[in-house]
Design a protein around this motif. Structure first.
Motif, mmCIF file in Angstrom:
data_model
loop_
_atom_site.group_PDB
_atom_site.id
_atom_site.type_symbol
_atom_site.label_atom_id
_atom_site.label_comp_id
_atom_site.label_asym_id
_atom_site.label_seq_id
_atom_site.Cartn_x
_atom_site.Cartn_y
_atom_site.Cartn_z
ATOM 1 N N ALA A 189 0.716 2.970 4.025
ATOM 2 C CA ALA A 189 2.086 2.623 3.620
ATOM 3 C C ALA A 189 2.060 1.636 2.451
ATOM 4 O O ALA A 189 2.809 1.770 1.473
ATOM 5 N N CYS A 190 1.187 0.652 2.559
ATOM 6 C CA CYS A 190 1.115 -0.389 1.530
ATOM 7 C C CYS A 190 0.673 0.211 0.183
ATOM 8 O O CYS A 190 1.224 -0.116 -0.873
ATOM 9 N N SER A 191 -0.289 1.123 0.247
ATOM 10 C CA SER A 191 -0.782 1.712 -1.008
ATOM 11 C C SER A 191 0.263 2.639 -1.615
ATOM 12 O O SER A 191 0.345 2.780 -2.836
ATOM 13 N N GLN A 192 1.089 3.275 -0.766
ATOM 14 C CA GLN A 192 2.167 4.123 -1.307
ATOM 15 C C GLN A 192 3.141 3.270 -2.114
ATOM 16 O O GLN A 192 3.596 3.653 -3.190
ATOM 17 N N GLN A 193 3.454 2.099 -1.580
ATOM 18 C CA GLN A 193 4.357 1.173 -2.277
ATOM 19 C C GLN A 193 3.745 0.748 -3.621
ATOM 20 O O GLN A 193 4.413 0.735 -4.649
ATOM 21 N N ILE A 194 2.442 0.443 -3.600
ATOM 22 C CA ILE A 194 1.768 0.028 -4.845
ATOM 23 C C ILE A 194 1.786 1.175 -5.850
ATOM 24 O O ILE A 194 2.042 0.969 -7.048
ATOM 25 N N ARG A 195 1.554 2.390 -5.380
ATOM 26 C CA ARG A 195 1.555 3.548 -6.296
ATOM 27 C C ARG A 195 2.934 3.744 -6.927
ATOM 28 O O ARG A 195 3.045 4.072 -8.101
ATOM 29 N N LYS A 196 3.982 3.509 -6.120
ATOM 30 C CA LYS A 196 5.350 3.608 -6.663
ATOM 31 C C LYS A 196 5.539 2.582 -7.780
ATOM 32 O O LYS A 196 6.107 2.871 -8.833
#
Ligand code: NAP
Length: 293
Positions: free
Chosen positions: A8-15
């Motif tokens: 979840a955290c990496s998805q936010q960073i990718r966004k």
């Protein structure tokens, strides 16, 4: 127990990164470009590089994969690195480790231009990390720091035990946790294969970061109640019930340790996705530095 969700955290960073790429394009600049050099046909390495390429596509980066034969000589690889150092269309590149035995990894790391060393492995970047100067921080420790930061895990004044002292994970992790930053400001112990009373050392940890590559090595009797446990380990073990024929096993006996922890990561969806997100962050930084220089 709260799971530290690296997916979840990496998805936010990718966004966040994708938004920055759009801003670069709007300013008439080009998107960041990452190259990956893959020597030989090691299954795990191919898998990692494949994931890194897909990550690039997702955030709008360009990417190039350079596949070299397992018999590639050291000189041939060094010549390819010199080419990538000189080529303006690439902001950063990685040489996927491990390399075949005829190639000296240290020579390869030393050959990479520090301004394109988005893995943060070369001496200039490691030195800058130790001095607290701007640098490319090695992706795995940086990803762990980001995970702790985003979950607001308190680290100041805590005793952090880092199990493992490799150049790419354990040692930079220990440096980052001891620095005067947030997260950071921990009192750090580095433990390794020669550490005596390892169980007692681990039991004294408020934060235990494990990077040794030994499956389910850390058992419940080694963990202090309420500790934060970060499992970096990722070892492929055969598993005929899986389509792939294997599964990844961490360094922590998750099932028996999890209920003792305040926070914990799981082998899947923990440190791995954060490492990949960090590589993207470093590549974006490399591109921004180059366009501002
Ligand atoms: P490494 O270079 O092999 O280093 C292993 C470290 O663990 C060494 O410092 C070694 O001590 C120590 N160690 C080994 N056995 C031990 C034992 N029985 N007791 C105490 N210490 C012991 O490994 P690495 O590259 O740091 O990787 C570690 C693990 O993390 C591997 O499973 C790797 O696949 C995984 N990893 C995952 C990611 C990710 O993104 N999830 C990224 C990088 C690595 P000595 O120095 O004394 O030999």
């Amino acid at each position: 127990m709260q799971l530290l969700d690296g997916t979840a955290c990496s998805q936010q960073i990718r966004k966040e990164i994708a938004t920055e790429v759009e801003a670069l394009i709007t300013q008439g600049k080009r998107a960041p470009h990452l190259a990956a050099v893959l020597v030989g046909d090691d299954g795990a390495s191919q898998n990692y590089v494949g994931m890194k390429v897909r990550d690039c596509e997702e955030v709008g980066f360009g990417s190039t994969t350079i596949r070299l034969d397992a018999n590639t000589t050291e000189d041939e690889l060094l010549a390819k690195i010199a080419e990538l150092n000189a080529y303006d269309g690439i902001d950063g590149f990685i040489v996927q480790l491990p390399l075949p035995p005829q190639i000296d990894e240290n020579k390869v790391i030393l050959a990479i231009d520090p301004s394109k060393d988005v893995d943060g492995f070369c001496p200039e970047n490691v030195g800058n990390l130790s001095l607290g100067l701007p640098t490319f921080i090695s992706a795995t420790p940086n990803g762990i720091m980001e995970l702790l930061r985003r979950y607001k895990v308190e680290t100041e004044g805590k005793h952090c035990v880092v199990l493992g002292r490799s150049n790419i994970v354990g040692t930079p992790m220990a440096v980052l946790m001891s620095r005067n930053t947030n997260p950071g400001n921990a009192t750090v112990t580095i433990a390794h294969s020669r550490t005596k009373n390892l169980k007692e050392v681990c039991l004294s940890a408020d934060i235990l970061i494990v990077a040794i590559g030994k499956t389910e090595f850390v058992t419940a009797d080694m963990v202090k109640p309420g500790a934060v446990v970060i499992d970096v380990g990722q070892t492929r073990v055969p598993d005929s019930s899986r389509k792939s024929g294997f599964r990844n096993v961490g360094d922590v006996d998750f099932e028996n340790v999890k209920d003792k922890c305040s926070y914990i990561t799981y082998v899947t969806g923990g440190v791995g996705p954060m490492t990949r997100a960090s590589l993207l962050q470093n590549t974006l930084k490399a591109c921004q530095r180059r366009s501002n220089s």
